[in-house]
Structures are given as structure tokens and as C-alpha cells.
Scaffold this active site. Structure first.
Site, PDB file in Angstrom:
ATOM      1  N   GLN A  49       0.850  -1.198   0.000  1.00 15.84           N
ATOM      2  CA  GLN A  49       0.000   0.000   0.000  1.00 15.84           C
ATOM      3  C   GLN A  49       0.885   1.249   0.000  1.00 15.84           C
ATOM      4  O   GLN A  49       1.572   1.515   0.988  1.00 15.84           O
ATOM      5  CB  GLN A  49      -0.880  -0.002   1.251  1.00 15.84           C
ATOM      6  N   GLY A  50       0.852   1.996  -1.086  1.00 16.18           N
ATOM      7  CA  GLY A  50       1.678   3.206  -1.195  1.00 16.18           C
ATOM      8  C   GLY A  50       0.854   4.455  -0.974  1.00 16.18           C
ATOM      9  O   GLY A  50       0.472   5.139  -1.934  1.00 16.18           O
ATOM     10  N   TYR A  51       0.566   4.742   0.292  1.00 17.29           N
ATOM     11  CA  TYR A  51      -0.180   5.955   0.630  1.00 17.29           C
ATOM     12  C   TYR A  51       0.764   6.995   1.255  1.00 17.29           C
ATOM     13  O   TYR A  51       0.936   8.080   0.739  1.00 17.29           O
ATOM     14  CB  TYR A  51      -1.292   5.649   1.643  1.00 17.29           C
ATOM     15  N   GLU A  83     -12.346  -2.554   6.528  1.00 17.82           N
ATOM     16  CA  GLU A  83     -11.414  -3.192   7.465  1.00 17.82           C
ATOM     17  C   GLU A  83     -12.117  -4.377   8.091  1.00 17.82           C
ATOM     18  O   GLU A  83     -13.319  -4.372   8.308  1.00 17.82           O
ATOM     19  CB  GLU A  83     -10.997  -2.199   8.551  1.00 17.82           C
TER      20      GLU A  83
HETATM   21  C1  LIG Z   1       4.463  -0.302  11.339  1.00 13.22           C
HETATM   22  C2  LIG Z   1       3.866   0.679  10.360  1.00 13.22           C
HETATM   23  C3  LIG Z   1       3.368   0.208   9.153  1.00 13.22           C
HETATM   24  C4  LIG Z   1       2.880   1.106   8.201  1.00 13.22           C
HETATM   25  N1  LIG Z   1       2.468   0.626   6.971  1.00 13.22           N
HETATM   26  C5  LIG Z   1       2.092   1.491   6.009  1.00 13.22           C
HETATM   27  C6  LIG Z   1       1.796   1.024   4.689  1.00 13.22           C
HETATM   28  O1  LIG Z   1       1.885  -0.171   4.391  1.00 13.22           O
HETATM   29  N2  LIG Z   1       1.455   1.925   3.745  1.00 13.22           N
HETATM   30  C7  LIG Z   1       1.342   3.257   4.024  1.00 13.22           C
HETATM   31  O2  LIG Z   1       0.995   4.016   3.127  1.00 13.22           O
HETATM   32  N3  LIG Z   1       1.618   3.745   5.276  1.00 13.22           N
HETATM   33  C8  LIG Z   1       2.002   2.887   6.260  1.00 13.22           C
HETATM   34  N4  LIG Z   1       2.327   3.356   7.524  1.00 13.22           N
HETATM   35  C9  LIG Z   1       2.320   4.799   7.763  1.00 13.22           C
HETATM   36  C10 LIG Z   1       1.205   5.258   8.693  1.00 13.22           C
HETATM   37  O3  LIG Z   1      -0.025   5.253   8.032  1.00 13.22           O
HETATM   38  C11 LIG Z   1       1.608   6.669   9.170  1.00 13.22           C
HETATM   39  O4  LIG Z   1       2.761   6.515   9.987  1.00 13.22           O
HETATM   40  C12 LIG Z   1       0.502   7.327   9.951  1.00 13.22           C
HETATM   41  O5  LIG Z   1      -0.561   7.673   9.125  1.00 13.22           O
HETATM   42  C13 LIG Z   1       1.004   8.600  10.685  1.00 13.22           C
HETATM   43  O6  LIG Z   1       1.661   9.442   9.811  1.00 13.22           O
HETATM   44  P1  LIG Z   1       3.100  10.033  10.169  1.00 13.22           P
HETATM   45  O7  LIG Z   1       3.994   8.894  10.520  1.00 13.22           O
HETATM   46  O8  LIG Z   1       3.519  10.904   9.023  1.00 13.22           O
HETATM   47  O9  LIG Z   1       2.901  10.880  11.480  1.00 13.22           O
HETATM   48  P2  LIG Z   1       2.254  12.394  11.599  1.00 13.22           P
HETATM   49  O10 LIG Z   1       1.064  12.436  10.746  1.00 13.22           O
HETATM   50  O11 LIG Z   1       3.391  13.321  11.263  1.00 13.22           O
HETATM   51  O12 LIG Z   1       1.909  12.427  13.086  1.00 13.22           O
HETATM   52  C14 LIG Z   1       2.858  12.684  14.134  1.00 13.22           C
HETATM   53  C15 LIG Z   1       2.103  12.784  15.454  1.00 13.22           C
HETATM   54  O13 LIG Z   1       1.192  13.885  15.422  1.00 13.22           O
HETATM   55  C16 LIG Z   1      -0.142  13.452  15.706  1.00 13.22           C
HETATM   56  N5  LIG Z   1      -1.114  14.203  14.893  1.00 13.22           N
HETATM   57  C17 LIG Z   1      -1.023  14.465  13.575  1.00 13.22           C
HETATM   58  N6  LIG Z   1      -2.124  15.148  13.162  1.00 13.22           N
HETATM   59  C18 LIG Z   1      -2.919  15.305  14.241  1.00 13.22           C
HETATM   60  C19 LIG Z   1      -4.204  15.917  14.456  1.00 13.22           C
HETATM   61  N7  LIG Z   1      -4.879  16.490  13.460  1.00 13.22           N
HETATM   62  N8  LIG Z   1      -4.731  15.860  15.719  1.00 13.22           N
HETATM   63  C20 LIG Z   1      -4.060  15.257  16.750  1.00 13.22           C
HETATM   64  N9  LIG Z   1      -2.824  14.670  16.600  1.00 13.22           N
HETATM   65  C21 LIG Z   1      -2.273  14.692  15.359  1.00 13.22           C
HETATM   66  C22 LIG Z   1      -0.169  11.975  15.323  1.00 13.22           C
HETATM   67  O14 LIG Z   1      -1.174  11.269  16.028  1.00 13.22           O
HETATM   68  C23 LIG Z   1       1.245  11.540  15.737  1.00 13.22           C
HETATM   69  O15 LIG Z   1       1.286  11.247  17.108  1.00 13.22           O
HETATM   70  C24 LIG Z   1       2.821   2.486   8.498  1.00 13.22           C
HETATM   71  C25 LIG Z   1       3.299   2.958   9.737  1.00 13.22           C
HETATM   72  C26 LIG Z   1       3.826   2.074  10.638  1.00 13.22           C
HETATM   73  C27 LIG Z   1       4.357   2.611  11.944  1.00 13.22           C
END
Ligand SMILES: Cc1cc2nc3c(=O)[nH]c(=O)nc-3n(C[C@H](O)[C@H](O)[C@H](O)COP(=O)(O)OP(=O)(O)OC[C@H]3O[C@@H](n4cnc5c(N)ncnc54)[C@H](O)[C@@H]3O)c2cc1C
Length: 399
Positions: free
Chosen positions: A126-128, A244
Site C-alpha cells: 500500500q503506497g499511501y 477493514e
Molecule cells: C508499522 C507501520 C506500518 C505502516 N504501513 C504502512 C503502509 O503499508 N502503507 C502506508 O501508506 N503507510 C504505512 N504506515 C504509515 C502510517 O499510516 C503513518 O505513519 C501514519 O498515518 C502517521 O503518519 P506520520 O507517521 O507521518 O505521522 P504524523 O502524521 O506526522 O503524526 C505525528 C504525530 O502527530 C499526531 N497528529 C497528527 N495530526 C494530528 C491531528 N490532526 N490531531 C491530533 N494529533 C495529530 C499523530 O497522532 C502523531 O502522534 C505504516 C506505519 C507504521 C508505523
């Protein structure tokens, strides 16, 4: 919702249990129990064993090759799958992109991709997420530019789970920058081995290679790798969320872990005279974790009983996501207690054979600690728990 007194459901449960005991590859169960990572070939073997039985696409409608189970049957199936210790099915194909393909894909696209997913023959990623687009996914900048019968893809995807095992990747790509950021996003597929796709492994704190960074440098894919309309990718990506699994809660797996922790804590810790299970503070934490799973199960059954067959839980799924991931973290923290001083000895993938001959507490230290560390990520992926709290505030409580 009572799942235990319906004789038909009990018969169904017995059939599923017998399949896992007699017909599922036992070498896969054994390696998973050790906490070791599976190779690509082993993942295909595990998933195609379910696929051949017609049980991999457990939630798909019959017309697309699903078994046609009710939500209750799916719930029981997941419970038994976890009870048997079957490796978690990679959700990217069968849970995420499959429903999008059979709902929005053309007949040709369905014929090309659905059988490989349903039968467990092809892996997906999944490339999101991107380096600058996670929770705020709509700000993504990965681009797809139309050039005749092709799209040219450029940009970087990150945290891409299981991409090293994948044949295909589905991406959200920007095709237009002029309107609202949710508009101008297109849902597009690529082979992982197309020229210009580069994969860089990311090793996580649990010592495993589960994540990757995937870079696209002028990657050309046929225009009919686009799903649905150009610019409508955001709508399709939101549709995903409603599909889901009903058992995101993974009750069976949690109960198995709790029983495992109890067994380790009941063995005399290496070098010590008393049993961890007799320690009041530990026993209390174990009891609290059991209660958390009981409460989670009741919540899941309440949510499920409100869903009509053929439907899916709605916004309440956010409540389950929070409760389930918090319970998972609460349970796996107990592995630190059972590991004691052995906790710093290494990770499951690097355990030496000599070590495995040690006492129960020693043997399980490395996989336990690895599981503890890996489970920290559960409150991040699938939409962080903070974001789930926002959804509950706005959509469930309507604050
Ligand atoms: C083990 C693992 C597997 C994953 N697999 C995939 C995958 O296969 N494909 C894919 O596309 N992605 C994947 N992801 C990515 C995952 O979807 C993102 O890490 C997640 O959406 C959070 O984005 P970020 O890491 O950029 O953190 P950020 O969005 O930068 O968030 C940083 C912190 O700020 C908080 N925050 C951000 N916005 C708000 C808000 N509006 N209100 C309150 N708090 C907020 C968050 O809760 C977090 O604590 C994976 C992540 C992990 C850890």
C-alpha cells in the site's frame, strides 16, 4: 450477540479448527510460534493454503469468489485462525485493494488482479504515506502525469509494509494540483519490479524488516492501471476504511498471548527461586490485561450485532481500533516482565540454537521483547490513535 450457543456456528468452528490442525502447513505455524520472520515463499505458502480452500478472501461476497460467510462466521474464523497461530494475513491485497477492485475496477481489471489476490499467489503493498504526508494524507505530492497510453510516476512512498514481498503496489498519486487537496488524487497500480522502482529497507526497533521506502523515478505504467476516474482516488481510498476486518480486535490472538505469558510466568525464572506468577504486582497486571480483552470482546460483539449481514461497521470501528491497540500494548508489555534480565539478549530473528535450549523464560525472551517493541506501532498505523480520537469526537459524539 451470543456466538457460543448456536449449534450451526459451533459446527462451523469445529470445521475451521480441524482444517488448521490437519491441513495447514505445520512448518509455517512452528516458525511463526518462534517469532521468526517468514520469507516471501513462506508467506505465499501460508496464504495460498487458505486461498486454495477459498478462505483467504474471507470477507468478499460470493460473486467475487468469497465464501459468503456471515459476520459471525467471519468473526469465528478469525478467532480460530489466531488460536491456531496462523501468521496474520497480509491485508494489503485481500482486505485493502481487493474490495476497491471489485467495486470500482473494470471487468478486465477484476479478471487481471482478483484471482491472484484471492488465491494468495500475488503479494501487494500500500503506497499511501509519504515523508511529508501521513495523518494529513491529502497533502501527498507523489505524481502521475498522463503521457499517451501511459502514466509516468515520480515520488517517494514511505513506511510501505511488506513491499519486499510484493509483486504489486497500489498508490495514491496527484494528477492535479489546482483544486482542493483531496481533489486531483488518483488511485493507480504498478508492478514492484518496473524499471525506476527502488526499494530501501527500513529496519524497525524490533529488529525486523517489515517497512520500506519505495522511490519511483519516471516509472511508466499503462493508463489502464488507473482504477476508476482520474481525480477520484481520495473517494476510493476512504471506501477502503469501511472494509477493514470486523475482527481488527484480534481477540483470539490476544487470548493466546495471555495464556502464553501465564505459562512463562508460572515456570521458575532462570536463576531465581520464586515464580513470577506469584508476584502480586505482576498477577494484578495480568488480571487487568485479561479484563481489557473481555471488555474489548464485548464492545466488538456489540458493534457487530448492530451491523446487518453484508454490511460493515462504520465510525464505531475507531473505538475498536483504540481499545484493541491499547490492549495489545498492555498485554505485550508483560513480555518485558517475563523476559526480565534476558530482555536485552537480542531479537527473535537472531536467536541462536543454543539459547533455544534454555528454560521457558529464556527461550521466550527474544520473541517476547520483539513482539513488545513491534506492538508499539499499532497505535500509529491504520490512522494514529490521536486521529481516531478526533473521529470519535466529531462523528460519533458529534462534538
Ligand atoms: C508499522 C507501520 C506500518 C505502516 N504501513 C504502512 C503502509 O503499508 N502503507 C502506508 O501508506 N503507510 C504505512 N504506515 C504509515 C502510517 O499510516 C503513518 O505513519 C501514519 O498515518 C502517521 O503518519 P506520520 O507517521 O507521518 O505521522 P504524523 O502524521 O506526522 O503524526 C505525528 C504525530 O502527530 C499526531 N497528529 C497528527 N495530526 C494530528 C491531528 N490532526 N490531531 C491530533 N494529533 C495529530 C499523530 O497522532 C502523531 O502522534 C505504516 C506505519 C507504521 C508505523
Amino acid at each position: 450477540m451470543d456466538l457460543k450457543t448456536d449449534p450451526k456456528l459451533e459446527e462451523f468452528r469445529a470445521d475451521v479448527r480441524a482444517f488448521f490442525a490437519n491441513d495447514f502447513p505445520q512448518d509455517i505455524l512452528e516458525k511463526t510460534a518462534r517469532g521468526a520472520s517468514l520469507t516471501t515463499a513462506e508467506i505465499r505458502k501460508s496464504e495460498s493454503a487458505l486461498g486454495r480452500k477459498g478462505w483467504l478472501a474471507a470477507a468478499w461476497p460470493e460473486e467475487h469468489g468469497g465464501p459468503g460467510w456471515s459476520l459471525k462466521e467471519q468473526y469465528i474464523f478469525d478467532e480460530e485462525l489466531e488460536r491456531a497461530g496462523v501468521p496474520t494475513v497480509t491485508p494489503m491485497g485481500v482486505v485493502y485493494v481487493g474490495p476497491i477492485l471489485y467495486t470500482f475496477g473494470t471487468d478486465e481489471q477484476k479478471a487481471r488482479w482478483l484471482p491472484g489476490i484471492r488465491e494468495g499467489r500475488e503479494g501487494w503493498a500500500q503506497g499511501y504515506s509519504e515523508p511529508e504526508a501521513g495523518s494529513d494524507l491529502a497533502s501527498l505530492q507523489f505524481s502521475a502525469v498522463r503521457d499517451g497510453d501511459e502514466y509516468v510516476l515520480n515520488g517517494t512512498k514511505i513506511w510501505t509494509s511488506a513491499a519486499q514481498h510484493a509483486d504489486w503496489i497500489f498508490c495514491l498519486a496527484r494528477t492535479d494540483n489546482s483544486g482542493k487537496k483531496q481533489e486531483g488524487i488518483t488511485f493507480i497500480i504498478s508492478e514492484m519490479d518496473r524499471p525506476g522502482v527502488t526499494l530501501r529497507p527500513i529496519i524497525t526497533i524490533d529488529g525486523k524488516h517489515a517497512l520500506n521506502q519505495v522511490t519511483f523515478d519516471n516509472v511508466r505504467v499503462p493508463a489502464d492501471y488507473r482504477i476508476g476516474e482520474e481525480g477520484k482516488g481520495w473517494t476510493y481510498s476512504q471506501f477502503l476504511l469501511g472494509h477493514e476486518r470486523t475482527s481488527y480486535a484480534r481477540i483470539g490472538g490476544k487470548r493466546k498471548q495471555l495464556a502464553h505469558i501465564r505459562a512463562i510466568a508460572s515456570a521458575v525464572p532462570d536463576g531465581g527461586n520464586s515464580r513470577l506468577i506469584d508476584d502480586d504486582a505482576f498477577a494484578r497486571k495480568l488480571a487487568e490485561a485479561n479484563l481489557a480483552v473481555d471488555a474489548l470482546e464485548m464492545t466488538v460483539l456489540r458493534v457487530l450485532s448492530a451491523v446487518k449481514d453484508g454490511g460493515a461497521p462504520g465510525k464505531e470501528a475507531s473505538i475498536i481500533k483504540i481499545l484493541a491497540t491499547e490492549a495489545a500494548q498492555q498485554i505485550t508489555t508483560l513480555y518485558l516482565d517475563t523476559a526480565g534480565l534476558n530482555a536485552n539478549r537480542g531479537f527473535a530473528d537472531s536467536v541462536s540454537p543454543a539459547w533455544l535450549e534454555g528454560g521457558l523464560a529464556t527461550q521466550h525472551a527474544a520473541p517476547g521483547v520483539s513482539t513488545y517493541l513491534g506492538t508499539r506501532a499499532q497505535s500509529i498505523y491504520g490512522g494514529t490513535n490521536e486521529i481516531q480520537h478526533n473521529i470519535i469526537a466529531k462523528r460519533v459524539l458529534e462534538l
